[in-house]
Scaffold this motif. Structure first.
Motif, PDB file in Angstrom:
ATOM      1  N   GLU A   1      22.698   2.363 -39.023  1.00 55.93           N
ATOM      2  CA  GLU A   1      23.657   2.195 -37.932  1.00 55.93           C
ATOM      3  C   GLU A   1      24.613   3.381 -37.874  1.00 55.93           C
ATOM      4  O   GLU A   1      24.880   3.928 -36.818  1.00 55.93           O
ATOM      5  CB  GLU A   1      24.463   0.903 -38.132  1.00 55.93           C
ATOM      6  CG  GLU A   1      23.677  -0.350 -37.858  1.00 55.93           C
ATOM      7  CD  GLU A   1      23.229  -0.458 -36.405  1.00 55.93           C
ATOM      8  OE1 GLU A   1      24.066  -0.690 -35.539  1.00 55.93           O
ATOM      9  OE2 GLU A   1      22.022  -0.286 -36.154  1.00 55.93           O
TER      10      GLU A   1
ATOM     11  N   LYS B   1      15.872   1.588 -29.634  1.00 54.11           N
ATOM     12  CA  LYS B   1      15.583   0.293 -30.265  1.00 54.11           C
ATOM     13  C   LYS B   1      14.263   0.371 -31.038  1.00 54.11           C
ATOM     14  O   LYS B   1      14.170  -0.061 -32.184  1.00 54.11           O
ATOM     15  CB  LYS B   1      15.529  -0.788 -29.181  1.00 54.11           C
ATOM     16  CG  LYS B   1      15.205  -2.210 -29.687  1.00 54.11           C
ATOM     17  CD  LYS B   1      15.280  -3.184 -28.514  1.00 54.11           C
ATOM     18  CE  LYS B   1      14.571  -4.508 -28.781  1.00 54.11           C
ATOM     19  NZ  LYS B   1      15.186  -5.343 -29.796  1.00 54.11           N
TER      20      LYS B   1
ATOM     21  N   ARG C   1      14.701   2.519 -34.217  1.00 53.95           N
ATOM     22  CA  ARG C   1      15.399   1.799 -35.298  1.00 53.95           C
ATOM     23  C   ARG C   1      14.473   0.781 -35.951  1.00 53.95           C
ATOM     24  O   ARG C   1      14.402   0.673 -37.180  1.00 53.95           O
ATOM     25  CB  ARG C   1      16.631   1.076 -34.747  1.00 53.95           C
ATOM     26  CG  ARG C   1      17.774   2.004 -34.483  1.00 53.95           C
ATOM     27  CD  ARG C   1      18.730   1.376 -33.508  1.00 53.95           C
ATOM     28  NE  ARG C   1      19.460   0.245 -34.044  1.00 53.95           N
ATOM     29  CZ  ARG C   1      20.100  -0.641 -33.273  1.00 53.95           C
ATOM     30  NH1 ARG C   1      20.069  -0.528 -31.977  1.00 53.95           N
ATOM     31  NH2 ARG C   1      20.760  -1.626 -33.813  1.00 53.95           N
ATOM     32  N   GLU C   2      13.775   0.039 -35.107  1.00 53.27           N
ATOM     33  CA  GLU C   2      12.846  -0.965 -35.656  1.00 53.27           C
ATOM     34  C   GLU C   2      11.799  -0.296 -36.542  1.00 53.27           C
ATOM     35  O   GLU C   2      11.442  -0.818 -37.604  1.00 53.27           O
ATOM     36  CB  GLU C   2      12.153  -1.715 -34.513  1.00 53.27           C
ATOM     37  CG  GLU C   2      13.058  -2.700 -33.816  1.00 53.27           C
ATOM     38  CD  GLU C   2      12.441  -3.274 -32.533  1.00 53.27           C
ATOM     39  OE1 GLU C   2      13.122  -4.045 -31.872  1.00 53.27           O
ATOM     40  OE2 GLU C   2      11.289  -2.926 -32.213  1.00 53.27           O
TER      41      GLU C   2
ATOM     42  N   PHE D   1      13.183   0.565 -39.944  1.00 50.57           N
ATOM     43  CA  PHE D   1      13.304  -0.639 -40.776  1.00 50.57           C
ATOM     44  C   PHE D   1      11.932  -1.117 -41.256  1.00 50.57           C
ATOM     45  O   PHE D   1      11.794  -1.629 -42.366  1.00 50.57           O
ATOM     46  CB  PHE D   1      14.024  -1.753 -40.015  1.00 50.57           C
ATOM     47  CG  PHE D   1      15.497  -1.503 -39.833  1.00 50.57           C
ATOM     48  CD1 PHE D   1      16.311  -1.233 -40.926  1.00 50.57           C
ATOM     49  CD2 PHE D   1      16.078  -1.517 -38.583  1.00 50.57           C
ATOM     50  CE1 PHE D   1      17.671  -0.990 -40.780  1.00 50.57           C
ATOM     51  CE2 PHE D   1      17.440  -1.280 -38.413  1.00 50.57           C
ATOM     52  CZ  PHE D   1      18.234  -1.013 -39.509  1.00 50.57           C
ATOM     53  N   GLU D   2      10.925  -0.949 -40.403  1.00 51.19           N
ATOM     54  CA  GLU D   2       9.562  -1.330 -40.823  1.00 51.19           C
ATOM     55  C   GLU D   2       9.118  -0.458 -42.008  1.00 51.19           C
ATOM     56  O   GLU D   2       8.496  -0.945 -42.956  1.00 51.19           O
ATOM     57  CB  GLU D   2       8.557  -1.186 -39.673  1.00 51.19           C
ATOM     58  CG  GLU D   2       8.741  -2.137 -38.498  1.00 51.19           C
ATOM     59  CD  GLU D   2       8.324  -3.584 -38.780  1.00 51.19           C
ATOM     60  OE1 GLU D   2       7.818  -3.860 -39.889  1.00 51.19           O
ATOM     61  OE2 GLU D   2       8.527  -4.439 -37.900  1.00 51.19           O
TER      62      GLU D   2
ATOM     63  N   LEU E   1       2.520  -1.387 -36.034  1.00 46.04           N
ATOM     64  CA  LEU E   1       3.572  -1.261 -35.024  1.00 46.04           C
ATOM     65  C   LEU E   1       4.086   0.168 -34.963  1.00 46.04           C
ATOM     66  O   LEU E   1       4.304   0.718 -33.886  1.00 46.04           O
ATOM     67  CB  LEU E   1       4.734  -2.214 -35.349  1.00 46.04           C
ATOM     68  CG  LEU E   1       4.421  -3.707 -35.265  1.00 46.04           C
ATOM     69  CD1 LEU E   1       5.562  -4.519 -35.869  1.00 46.04           C
ATOM     70  CD2 LEU E   1       4.182  -4.143 -33.826  1.00 46.04           C
TER      71      LEU E   1
ATOM     72  N   TYR F   1       9.942   1.198 -22.779  1.00 48.40           N
ATOM     73  CA  TYR F   1       9.479   0.311 -23.851  1.00 48.40           C
ATOM     74  C   TYR F   1       9.799  -1.141 -23.515  1.00 48.40           C
ATOM     75  O   TYR F   1       9.717  -2.009 -24.358  1.00 48.40           O
ATOM     76  CB  TYR F   1      10.111   0.736 -25.183  1.00 48.40           C
ATOM     77  CG  TYR F   1       9.562   2.071 -25.653  1.00 48.40           C
ATOM     78  CD1 TYR F   1       8.420   2.129 -26.428  1.00 48.40           C
ATOM     79  CD2 TYR F   1      10.167   3.264 -25.283  1.00 48.40           C
ATOM     80  CE1 TYR F   1       7.894   3.346 -26.835  1.00 48.40           C
ATOM     81  CE2 TYR F   1       9.650   4.486 -25.678  1.00 48.40           C
ATOM     82  CZ  TYR F   1       8.517   4.517 -26.452  1.00 48.40           C
ATOM     83  OH  TYR F   1       7.996   5.730 -26.855  1.00 48.40           O
ATOM     84  N   SER F   2      10.176  -1.343 -22.247  1.00 49.84           N
ATOM     85  CA  SER F   2      10.444  -2.716 -21.818  1.00 49.84           C
ATOM     86  C   SER F   2       9.160  -3.324 -21.273  1.00 49.84           C
ATOM     87  O   SER F   2       8.331  -2.621 -20.684  1.00 49.84           O
ATOM     88  CB  SER F   2      11.494  -2.736 -20.714  1.00 49.84           C
ATOM     89  OG  SER F   2      12.655  -2.110 -21.162  1.00 49.84           O
TER      90      SER F   2
END
Lengths: 121, 297
Positions: B125, B143, B146-147, B150-151, B231, B285-286
């Motif tokens: 963050e 988004k 960041r994901e 974390f993955e 992913l 990415y939506s």
């Protein structure tokens, strides 16, 4: 009589970042207790900004070990989840279903669950 | 003990050239009888450039030397390299002062324990979200990025079985529109994991191929897995960036030119994952259609 219990992911994790498997486990413990008792669980993702597959696997994916797909479909609902996060959750769920189709894994999980229950008794 | 570090800049093969040196270095130094309570001098005179995010891999190896009660000293560092390694805080682990990051382009070098998920989340963050120097990225891209990070961290925690922690570092290149980030661990590596849990005795690079394919997982126990790397791969393929993995002697990468693998001359004692993204990516990415919540389970 079936009750409806609302669980806020944000409240359980204490942060909008739902990325750690350990935090997913906390959500899972609540969900498993509600569903195991035959009640309905509504899982709210309100204010959650970031999710990972690791978190969702721990929170929801592992439900497919002890509980049947029918039971989960009947007793678990999610709300206020972003469309991209819903798509990720759907993939986690599909992966979990496949994972537990392996009979060795399924037996292992059932055995461990029984051992945990005996230890806790 | 004096070990010569001789990596050099080679843009297209940055990872391979770096890692050809690092594991050899590690292999030649990590002998208990030679490497306990030693003063280890790393002569950096041959290093004319150092990719900042590779501090994660270098730091992992040096940390393990320190665990064996050795004192590590980096000497003869070229000014350009010293500048890079000082601004991201790497050299402050080895007795040098941290210098201010004038351009705000570093993602600082850090080490985390495997239970430090929350510290890691705060680090991400502070490094990526709450800073003005970040290039303007679409909210969807940020988004996903960041994901992805974390993955990578979760993957290292779950699969490495390391006791030595997880190391990370990154670098922004605002004019090139590039963001590099690397996570390293000194765990058992993918080849060993695939052998132990899936029962396949594969070459190191083939084990990485296996682990990055859909529905393959080395996970055991009540919590399913096997999605994180896929992913990541999907995101990078859409973004047009680069994902590279070194584990044991295996090298694997995916770019917009496709997937390629290679065998390294010397194994890295763990796993390193590098992600490089195109920050100017305007892909959406939506999702265009929303998934009915009743269809999830």
């Amino acid at each position: 009589m079936k009750r409806e219990m609302k669980i806020s992911v944000y409240e359980v994790v204490g942060s909008p970042l739902c990325v750690a498997s350990g935090d997913g486990q906390k959500v899972h413990n609540r969900l498993a207790a509600v569903i195991g008792a035959g009640h309905r669980a509504i899982l709210s993702f309100h204010n959650v900004s970031t999710l990972t597959s690791a978190f969702l696997n721990a929170a929801i994916g592992q439900l497919y070990g002890p509980f049947s797909e029918e039971k989960i479909r009947c007793l678990l609902k999610v709300e206020e989840i972003a469309p991209e996060d819903a798509a990720l959750l759907k993939r986690v769920v599909e992966t979990a279903k496949l994972y537990f189709k392996d009979p060795q894994r399924f037996e292992q999980v059932v055995r461990e669950t029984l051992e945990d229950e005996q230890d806790g008794a | 003990m004096n070990v010569e570090a001789s990596w050099r800049d080679s843009h297209s093969h940055r990872f391979i050239t770096t890692f050809k040196v690092l594991p050899r270095w590690r292999a030649s130094t990590h002998k208990p009888k030679d490497c306990f309570l030693e003063r280890i001098e790393i002569d950096m005179s041959s290093a004319t450039w150092f990719e900042a995010d590779m501090c994660a891999a270098l730091g992992a190896i040096l940390y393990s030397l320190g665990q064996d009660l050795n004192t590590v000293e980096l000497t003869n560092i070229a000014p350009k390299v010293r500048d890079v390694l000082s601004r991201n805080g790497f050299l402050s682990h080895y007795g040098r002062a941290k210098i201010p990051d004038r351009w705000g382009s570093t993602i600082s070098y850090q080490r985390f324990d495997d239970r430090d998920d929350h510290f890691f989340a705060r680090y991400i963050e502070s490094q990526f979200i709450h800073r003005s120097e970040m290039p303007e990225m679409s909210s969807g891209l940020l988004k996903k990025f960041r994901e992805s990070i974390f993955e990578i961290f979760s993957n290292a925690v779950w699969h490495s079985r390391t006791q030595l922690g997880i190391f990370s570092c990154g670098q922004l290149f605002p004019t090139k529109g590039l963001l590099n980030f690397t996570v390293a661990d000194l765990g058992v590596g993918m080849r060993q994991n695939v052998q132990d849990y899936a029962g396949f005795d594969l070459a190191a690079e083939d084990a990485i191929v296996w682990a990055t394919e859909e529905n393959n997982t080395t996970r055991r126990g009540p919590i399913p897995g096997g999605l994180g790397l896929k992913l990541l791969r999907e995101f990078i393929d859409l973004n047009g960036g680069c994902l590279q993995i070194v584990s044991d002697a295996g090298f694997w990468q995916t770019t917009n030119e496709g997937v390629s693998t290679a065998r390294l001359g010397h194994p890295f004692p763990g796993t390193v994952v590098y992600i490089g993204i195109d920050t100017a990516d305007l892909n959406s990415y939506s999702l265009t259609t929303e998934l009915d919540a009743n269809e999830i389970f």
